[in-house]
Design an enzyme around this catalytic site. Structure first.
Site, PDB file in Angstrom:
ATOM      1  N   ALA A  38     -15.438   6.020   6.915  1.00 20.89           N
ATOM      2  CA  ALA A  38     -16.583   6.638   7.597  1.00 20.89           C
ATOM      3  C   ALA A  38     -17.864   6.471   6.771  1.00 20.89           C
ATOM      4  CB  ALA A  38     -16.293   8.123   7.854  1.00 20.89           C
ATOM      5  N   LYS A  49     -15.679  11.657  -5.194  1.00 16.90           N
ATOM      6  CA  LYS A  49     -14.916  12.178  -6.339  1.00 16.90           C
ATOM      7  C   LYS A  49     -13.844  11.150  -6.714  1.00 16.90           C
ATOM      8  CE  LYS A  49     -11.824  15.078  -3.551  1.00 16.90           C
ATOM      9  NZ  LYS A  49     -11.261  16.418  -3.369  1.00 16.90           N
ATOM     10  N   TYR A  71      -4.810   4.287   2.362  1.00 18.91           N
ATOM     11  CA  TYR A  71      -3.363   4.343   2.602  1.00 18.91           C
ATOM     12  C   TYR A  71      -2.980   4.126   4.064  1.00 18.91           C
ATOM     13  CZ  TYR A  71      -3.559   5.982  -2.119  1.00 18.91           C
ATOM     14  OH  TYR A  71      -3.811   6.042  -3.459  1.00 18.91           O
ATOM     15  N   GLY A 113      -2.631   0.751  11.575  1.00 24.69           N
ATOM     16  CA  GLY A 113      -3.749  -0.093  11.963  1.00 24.69           C
ATOM     17  C   GLY A 113      -4.818   0.614  12.776  1.00 24.69           C
ATOM     18  N   GLU A 152       2.617   2.088  18.541  1.00 21.53           N
ATOM     19  CA  GLU A 152       2.985   3.351  17.876  1.00 21.53           C
ATOM     20  C   GLU A 152       3.225   4.418  18.930  1.00 21.53           C
ATOM     21  OE1 GLU A 152       0.718   4.318  14.249  1.00 21.53           O
ATOM     22  OE2 GLU A 152      -0.245   2.393  14.539  1.00 21.53           O
ATOM     23  N   HIS A 201      -0.365  15.445   7.791  1.00 27.10           N
ATOM     24  CA  HIS A 201      -0.875  14.075   7.814  1.00 27.10           C
ATOM     25  C   HIS A 201      -2.346  13.994   8.193  1.00 27.10           C
ATOM     26  CE1 HIS A 201      -0.669   9.752   8.344  1.00 27.10           C
ATOM     27  NE2 HIS A 201      -1.072   9.847   9.602  1.00 27.10           N
ATOM     28  N   ARG A 218      -3.863  13.941  17.836  1.00 26.69           N
ATOM     29  CA  ARG A 218      -4.461  12.594  17.812  1.00 26.69           C
ATOM     30  C   ARG A 218      -3.436  11.524  18.174  1.00 26.69           C
ATOM     31  NH1 ARG A 218      -4.723   8.571  13.463  1.00 26.69           N
ATOM     32  NH2 ARG A 218      -3.421  10.037  12.335  1.00 26.69           N
TER      33      ARG A 218
HETATM   34  P1  FAD Z   1     -11.250   9.295   3.687  1.00 27.52           P
HETATM   35  O1  FAD Z   1     -10.849   7.896   3.841  1.00 27.52           O
HETATM   36  O2  FAD Z   1     -10.215  10.259   3.265  1.00 27.52           O
HETATM   37  O3  FAD Z   1     -12.434   9.345   2.631  1.00 27.52           O
HETATM   38  C1  FAD Z   1     -12.929  10.565   2.154  1.00 27.52           C
HETATM   39  C2  FAD Z   1     -13.772  10.288   0.926  1.00 27.52           C
HETATM   40  O4  FAD Z   1     -14.458  11.486   0.548  1.00 27.52           O
HETATM   41  C3  FAD Z   1     -12.972   9.868  -0.293  1.00 27.52           C
HETATM   42  O5  FAD Z   1     -13.690   8.856  -0.939  1.00 27.52           O
HETATM   43  C4  FAD Z   1     -12.948  11.132  -1.152  1.00 27.52           C
HETATM   44  O6  FAD Z   1     -12.803  10.890  -2.518  1.00 27.52           O
HETATM   45  C5  FAD Z   1     -14.319  11.695  -0.848  1.00 27.52           C
HETATM   46  N1  FAD Z   1     -14.467  13.133  -1.096  1.00 27.52           N
HETATM   47  C6  FAD Z   1     -13.731  14.151  -0.609  1.00 27.52           C
HETATM   48  N2  FAD Z   1     -14.210  15.329  -1.072  1.00 27.52           N
HETATM   49  C7  FAD Z   1     -15.269  15.036  -1.853  1.00 27.52           C
HETATM   50  C8  FAD Z   1     -16.175  15.814  -2.627  1.00 27.52           C
HETATM   51  N3  FAD Z   1     -16.084  17.140  -2.705  1.00 27.52           N
HETATM   52  N4  FAD Z   1     -17.140  15.178  -3.312  1.00 27.52           N
HETATM   53  C9  FAD Z   1     -17.251  13.826  -3.285  1.00 27.52           C
HETATM   54  N5  FAD Z   1     -16.418  13.049  -2.576  1.00 27.52           N
HETATM   55  C10 FAD Z   1     -15.447  13.647  -1.870  1.00 27.52           C
HETATM   56  N6  FAD Z   1      -5.422   6.305  10.815  1.00 27.52           N
HETATM   57  C11 FAD Z   1      -5.445   5.254  11.659  1.00 27.52           C
HETATM   58  O7  FAD Z   1      -6.298   5.183  12.539  1.00 27.52           O
HETATM   59  N7  FAD Z   1      -4.517   4.265  11.532  1.00 27.52           N
HETATM   60  C12 FAD Z   1      -3.543   4.282  10.590  1.00 27.52           C
HETATM   61  O8  FAD Z   1      -2.745   3.372  10.507  1.00 27.52           O
HETATM   62  C13 FAD Z   1      -3.488   5.391   9.705  1.00 27.52           C
HETATM   63  N8  FAD Z   1      -2.529   5.482   8.763  1.00 27.52           N
HETATM   64  C14 FAD Z   1      -2.570   6.499   7.851  1.00 27.52           C
HETATM   65  C15 FAD Z   1      -1.646   6.525   6.818  1.00 27.52           C
HETATM   66  C16 FAD Z   1      -1.736   7.495   5.830  1.00 27.52           C
HETATM   67  C17 FAD Z   1      -0.722   7.523   4.709  1.00 27.52           C
HETATM   68  C18 FAD Z   1      -2.762   8.461   5.890  1.00 27.52           C
HETATM   69  C19 FAD Z   1      -2.874   9.509   4.834  1.00 27.52           C
HETATM   70  C20 FAD Z   1      -3.658   8.453   6.938  1.00 27.52           C
HETATM   71  C21 FAD Z   1      -3.584   7.478   7.921  1.00 27.52           C
HETATM   72  N9  FAD Z   1      -4.496   7.434   8.975  1.00 27.52           N
HETATM   73  C22 FAD Z   1      -4.492   6.382   9.838  1.00 27.52           C
HETATM   74  C23 FAD Z   1      -5.607   8.386   9.041  1.00 27.52           C
HETATM   75  C24 FAD Z   1      -6.863   7.699   8.470  1.00 27.52           C
HETATM   76  O9  FAD Z   1      -6.496   6.924   7.346  1.00 27.52           O
HETATM   77  C25 FAD Z   1      -7.905   8.693   8.053  1.00 27.52           C
HETATM   78  O10 FAD Z   1      -8.099   9.656   9.040  1.00 27.52           O
HETATM   79  C26 FAD Z   1      -9.234   7.990   7.806  1.00 27.52           C
HETATM   80  O11 FAD Z   1      -9.047   6.924   6.911  1.00 27.52           O
HETATM   81  C27 FAD Z   1     -10.247   8.969   7.278  1.00 27.52           C
HETATM   82  O12 FAD Z   1     -11.364   8.267   6.838  1.00 27.52           O
HETATM   83  P2  FAD Z   1     -12.579   9.095   6.239  1.00 27.52           P
HETATM   84  O13 FAD Z   1     -13.577   8.094   5.784  1.00 27.52           O
HETATM   85  O14 FAD Z   1     -12.978  10.138   7.180  1.00 27.52           O
HETATM   86  O15 FAD Z   1     -11.944   9.878   4.977  1.00 27.52           O
HETATM   87  C1  SIN Z   2       1.202   5.307  10.730  1.00 25.32           C
HETATM   88  O1  SIN Z   2       1.102   4.130  10.379  1.00 25.32           O
HETATM   89  O2  SIN Z   2       2.244   5.829  11.126  1.00 25.32           O
HETATM   90  C2  SIN Z   2      -0.007   6.165  10.662  1.00 25.32           C
HETATM   91  C3  SIN Z   2      -0.885   5.873  11.784  1.00 25.32           C
HETATM   92  C4  SIN Z   2      -1.896   6.963  11.999  1.00 25.32           C
HETATM   93  O3  SIN Z   2      -1.848   7.996  11.372  1.00 25.32           O
HETATM   94  O4  SIN Z   2      -2.752   6.760  12.851  1.00 25.32           O
END
Ligand code: FAD
Ligand code: SIN
Length: 522
Positions: free
Chosen positions: A14, A36, A46, A50, A116, A349, A384
């Site tokens: 994001a 952080k 992680y 996809g 999925e 999750h 979701r």
């Molecule tokens: P994040 O990628 O979590 O990034 C958050 C950032 O904020 C990090 O850099 C963190 O260090 C930083 N941060 C947090 N708090 C602070 C603070 N206080 N100060 C400074 N920095 C801070 N979704 C899918 O659509 N497809 C998938 O295949 C999928 N597989 C997944 C598998 C796993 C194992 C997991 C855990 C999740 C998966 N998801 C998947 C969900 C998806 O990965 C996340 O919802 C998405 O990546 C979130 O992106 P984001 O940028 O919002 O947050």
């Molecule tokens: C997974 O690969 O099972 C995670 C996919 C997701 O959380 O969207």
């Protein structure tokens, strides 16, 4: 004090996607990303399965993806948001390709599409089983080429700065002027004053201890927004992933992607029964809320600690090719996928709720935007649909970029006081942090898990208050550090999850309370 045009909190999909766009469009504006820990540590890194996106319009259609999302969300999605995100999806996904992210192709040179839970068609584009790693790599590479972006790893956002911190006349509406940031290496607190702030700080998985999420997922953004009085919703909808690798230790659990079930794997109990057939005609590919609730029920019935994922009937070479990381992990644990079943258990999750935003990513606080897992857009409703969250982050990062490109926020000259830590000392009671963290996580697992009850939720509030009071005392008297702030944030988030759970009187999607009138016997 640092002054910047845009402050981005978080370096997952994001925060980075928005940054690439705004930095490229406005080379004269300054963008500061604080994150952080290491720059790439995030839930994004992680992601396995996809990105769900409609590319093959022969078999698939926007309408089918929309319907799948609405069904998974169990009646609580905002339909106009669902339509907007899904129709924008292909354009935003192609931008990732332009920025250098690689996705797997099939033998005809088309994108290889996975499936999925809850998806009626094959539509999940992926990079092996490390899609998030590839997306994060490509975005960071792009960011490092941008001269107007300052990326500050090991910088922890403590609190948003609002009128509350300033000596100015309070108005009806609240505005954000930036944030107080802890340099995790020096322990100095710096003030960052920004015209616009984007909270992109991800999810809350660590609140439960047993989670697929890495250590950064402590709900800091939601807690900060809550303290700043932003509107927050749907916190009761915690998504438990059905198949985290079973581990006796509390902590990060390795995920066995839902795409493995999409590839044909079966869920079995220890006697070998394919129990999902008894619950839902989609069996293993029912939506996540249903599969997790059914596993929970089976485990309570049998008293077992886990169930199994059976891949023994699958073509092992194709499996290795699609899921090399999962294959390697299993091998390292002496699980031979041609003979052995993988022990799995549900783990926290994903957070479906969060900070309320409109379609432009605006929160209820002026000049504060939020994007990704920290936000509540209305796309997910009560549960979701798998692989819709990377998609959501890409689409909303673009919408916020578009909004801010057209609506220039005027810089307001304000005097922001320095972080005030008068009267605080370096605490000798660090042990209290770990002790209370263990208690909090056990409380959330045992009283606020997949299946809840009013009795357990009410008891959870009382127990949480004890932890809250102890940690507030420590916070007021100690020099702050990351683990203390994270624990304080997780306590705030737990409070929101429990109190919003108590307000929900009907079971929906990922929320299941045995006292609610619509008792669903799966
Ligand atoms: P994040 O990628 O979590 O990034 C958050 C950032 O904020 C990090 O850099 C963190 O260090 C930083 N941060 C947090 N708090 C602070 C603070 N206080 N100060 C400074 N920095 C801070 N979704 C899918 O659509 N497809 C998938 O295949 C999928 N597989 C997944 C598998 C796993 C194992 C997991 C855990 C999740 C998966 N998801 C998947 C969900 C998806 O990965 C996340 O919802 C998405 O990546 C979130 O992106 P984001 O940028 O919002 O947050
Ligand atoms: C997974 O690969 O099972 C995670 C996919 C997701 O959380 O969207």
């Amino acid at each position: 004090m640092i002054k910047t045009n845009y402050l981005i909190i978080g370096s997952g999909v994001a925060g980075l996607t928005f940054t690439v766009k705004i930095a490229e469009k406005f080379p004269n504006k300054s963008i500061t990303i604080v994150t952080k820990g290491d720059e790439d540590e995030s839930n994004t890194k992680y992601a396995q399965g996809g990105v769900a996106v409609v590319l093959d319009t022969k078999e698939d259609s926007f309408q089918k993806h929309i319907e799948d999302t609405l069904i998974a969300g169990d009646g609580l999605c905002d339909e106009s948001v669902v339509e907007m995100v899904i129709k924008e999806g292909p354009k935003r996904f192609m931008e990732l390709i332009l920025w250098g992210a690689n996705f797997d192709l099939d033998s005809q040179g088309n994108f290889d599409l996975g499936k999925e839970g809850g998806h009626s068609e094959y539509r999940v584009v992926h990079h092996k089983d490390i899609t998030g790693y590839e997306v994060e790599r490509a975005l960071l590479q792009r960011i490092h080429q941008l001269k107007n972006v300052t990326l500050l790893p090991h910088h922890f956002a403590i609190d948003l700065i609002t009128e509350h911190h300033l000596n100015i006349q309070k108005s009806e509406s609240i505005s954000c002027f930036g944030a107080y940031i802890l340099n995790e290496k020096t322990n100095a607190v710096i003030t960052i004053n920004s015209e616009n702030t984007l909270l992109a700080s991800g999810g809350i998985g660590r609140v439960y201890g047993h989670t697929t999420n890495p250590i950064i997922a402590t709900g800091d953004g939601i807690a900060m927004a809550y303290r700043a009085k932003a509107a927050i919703k749907d916190m009761e909808f915690i998504q438990f992933h059905p198949t985290a690798l079973y581990d006796t230790e509390v902590g990060s659990s390795f995920l066995i992607s839902e795409a493995v079930r999409g590839f044909g794997a079966y869920l079995r109990d220890k006697k070998g029964n394919r129990f999902m057939l008894n619950y839902d005609e989609r069996a293993e590919l029912a939506s996540r809320d249903i599969v997790s609730q059914c596993i929970d029920k089976e485990l309570k019935k049998s008293g077992d600690s886990h169930v199994f994922l059976d891949c023994t009937h699958l073509n092992i070479n194709d499996f290795k090719n699609h899921f090399p990381t999962i294959y390697k992990k299993c091998k390292s644990l002496y699980i031979d996928l041609t003979k052995d079943w993988i022990p799995v258990v549900p783990a926290s999750h994903y957070l479906c709720g969060g900070i309320i935003v409109d379609k432009d990513g605006r929160t209820s606080i002026k000049n504060l935007f939020s994007c990704g897992e920290v936000s509540r857009t209305g796309l997910h409703g009560a549960n979701r649909l798998a692989s819709n969250s990377l998609l959501e982050a890409l689409v909303y990062a673009h919408n916020i970029f578009k909004y801010l490109s057209k609506n220039n926020t005027k810089s307001i000259q304000v005097e922001i006081p320095k972080w005030n830590d008068k009267g605080t000392q370096i605490s000798k009671e660090h042990i209290l942090i770990q002790h209370n963290l263990n208690e909090l996580q056990a409380l959330m697992r045992n009283y606020v898990g997949i299946v809840r009850s009013n009795n357990r939720l009410t008891k959870a509030i009382t127990k949480l208050n004890v932890i809250y009071n102890e940690i507030e005392d420590l916070y007021k008297t100690s020099k702050i550090n990351t683990s203390l702030c994270e624990l304080r944030n997780m306590i705030n988030v737990s409070h929101l999850i429990i109190s919003q759970s108590l307000l929900r009187k009907e079971n929906k999607g990922g929320y299941y309370n045995i006292d609610n009138f619509k008792f669903i016997e799966h």
